[in-house]
Design an enzyme around this catalytic site. Sequence first.
Site, mmCIF file in Angstrom:
data_model
loop_
_atom_site.group_PDB
_atom_site.id
_atom_site.type_symbol
_atom_site.label_atom_id
_atom_site.label_comp_id
_atom_site.label_asym_id
_atom_site.label_seq_id
_atom_site.Cartn_x
_atom_site.Cartn_y
_atom_site.Cartn_z
ATOM 1 N N GLY A 30 10.846 23.656 44.889
ATOM 2 C CA GLY A 30 11.614 22.632 45.578
ATOM 3 C C GLY A 30 12.405 23.142 46.769
ATOM 4 N N ASP A 31 12.608 24.450 46.860
ATOM 5 C CA ASP A 31 13.257 25.069 48.014
ATOM 6 C C ASP A 31 12.778 26.514 48.066
ATOM 7 O OD1 ASP A 31 14.792 25.815 50.148
ATOM 8 O OD2 ASP A 31 16.726 25.603 49.147
ATOM 9 N N ALA A 32 11.503 26.689 48.331
ATOM 10 C CA ALA A 32 10.851 27.992 48.214
ATOM 11 C C ALA A 32 11.060 28.870 49.441
ATOM 12 C CB ALA A 32 9.361 27.807 47.947
ATOM 13 N N ASN A 47 15.260 32.611 48.297
ATOM 14 C CA ASN A 47 15.233 32.210 46.885
ATOM 15 C C ASN A 47 14.203 32.964 46.044
ATOM 16 O OD1 ASN A 47 17.320 30.455 47.331
ATOM 17 N ND2 ASN A 47 15.980 28.744 47.823
#
Length: 256
Positions: A181-183, A187
């Site tokens: 979802g927020d690669a 992260n």
Amino acid sequence: MTYRPLAAAPEADVAVPAPVAEYSARVGVAPGGITPVWRNQLGGLTFRLSLPSGDVEYAKWSPAAAGVDLGSEAERLTWAAGFTSVPRPVRTARHDDGSQLLVTAAVPGDPAVAPRWVAQPERAAGAIGTGLRALHDALPVDDCPFDWSLAARLADAEDPERGRALAAEAPGIDRLVVCHGDACAPNTLINEDGRWSAHVDLGSLGVADFWADLAIAAWSTVWNYGPGFEQYVYDGYGVEPDEERIAFYRDVWDAT
């Protein structure tokens, strides 16, 4: 492309928010054991807490104005921790001023944007791709209670008309996975040996086409390392780039 300010390590001393200070005192962390490590573009801060036991925790604080639900992130982390390496929640709290706190246990590795890995962008980009493939392969789609589908994202598009246009242009699903979802590069955590070790910041985790993650993971190498390293992400993932889907999901990212 809409410019998105990058999150980064704080460049100067930052005030420790009261919820972080209060939690730290409760678990016996001395003032010198509270180290700011990250500031995001929404004003949120993350601190490294050195516990008296020698263990390490991370306290993620989000101001009310950020509009972030750290409780939802804690739910996703708790679910994902049963299948792959992600931080395990220790405590969540919502405070009277609307700010939120999420405390997690430490996981191994340094962000792929740590100076060591910025200096080795080919290796870091490959680890991002390999790590993302491992995440997608580990998380079971049929058991996932969270949604990051195109329809759900475009329903919240900043420009509803653009959202409707993108929905009409959507390519078919290639492969459903549980997406990060927020690669973005920060992260993915990388071990000393240059291999991915864990993923963090899973507040948007949910089922979607894997290109929704992969297109952004590769794009983020441009933001963090400069141009020329996207192919290392695709190689690490083990797939040839699909230019149509990459362009589409980057447009969706810009719109949502």
